[in-house]
Scaffold this motif. Structure first.
Motif, mmCIF file in Angstrom:
data_model
loop_
_atom_site.group_PDB
_atom_site.id
_atom_site.type_symbol
_atom_site.label_atom_id
_atom_site.label_comp_id
_atom_site.label_asym_id
_atom_site.label_seq_id
_atom_site.Cartn_x
_atom_site.Cartn_y
_atom_site.Cartn_z
ATOM 1 N N VAL A 122 -59.002 69.864 -7.641
ATOM 2 C CA VAL A 122 -57.911 70.453 -8.418
ATOM 3 C C VAL A 122 -57.657 71.871 -7.926
ATOM 4 N N ASP A 126 -54.359 66.179 -9.440
ATOM 5 C CA ASP A 126 -55.570 66.372 -8.656
ATOM 6 C C ASP A 126 -55.397 65.610 -7.345
ATOM 7 N N SER A 157 -62.513 64.210 -7.145
ATOM 8 C CA SER A 157 -61.155 64.722 -6.999
ATOM 9 C C SER A 157 -61.211 66.245 -6.910
#
Length: 154
Positions: free
Chosen positions: A64, A91, A62
């Protein structure tokens, strides 16, 4: 299809503990997120840096978005890098999606930041909720139900 949960007392206790901890942290995250959103003051902030942080898990990756910014609140100077409020921000599945969030935030530019009045060092830029606390609570409920089912079955 048969669901096999833990069979030993220690396994059941551990599953129950994980479930309760997950539910507790989800509830805590929801509470801090709600408190941050419900009691904010808008201030002008200056963006100093932007980046995308890559988080790798066992099965997924993921991204962010991070925005570092400086602001003044009640005469004090602060810096923060929270795009979203609370302990569990959003995210994204792709780096491009995370970069899209950063688009309005260019280093050197000013923007609006939201300062929680009870914690002025934790300002954030996007005044919106995340569903992550509810997901964490849901996973915790599944663990607790699994432990309860296993305890009754055994």
């Amino acid at each position: 299809m048969q669901i096999n949960g833990p069979t030993s007392r220690i396994g059941i206790a551990l599953t129950l503990l994980i479930g309760l901890a997950s539910m507790g942290y989800g509830a805590y995250s929801y509470t801090t997120q709600s408190a941050a959103l419900d009691s904010t003051v808008e201030v002008t902030a200056t963006v100093t840096d932007t980046s995308v942080e890559r988080n790798s898990g066992r099965r997924s990756v993921s991204y962010v978005p991070q925005v570092t910014f400086q602001y003044r609140y009640e005469g004090e100077q602060y810096a923060s890098s929270n795009v979203y409020p609370g302990t569990l921000g959003k995210d994204f599945d792709t780096e491009a999606a995370a970069r899209d969030v950063l688009e309005p935030y260019e280093p050197g530019e000013t923007t609006t930041a939201y300062v929680p009045t009870d914690d002025p060092g934790d300002a954030f830029l996007e005044h919106e909720r995340s569903n992550k606390p509810f997901l964490l609570i849901g996973v915790g409920v599944l663990f607790v139900l699994s432990a309860a089912y296993s305890a009754i079955r055994n």
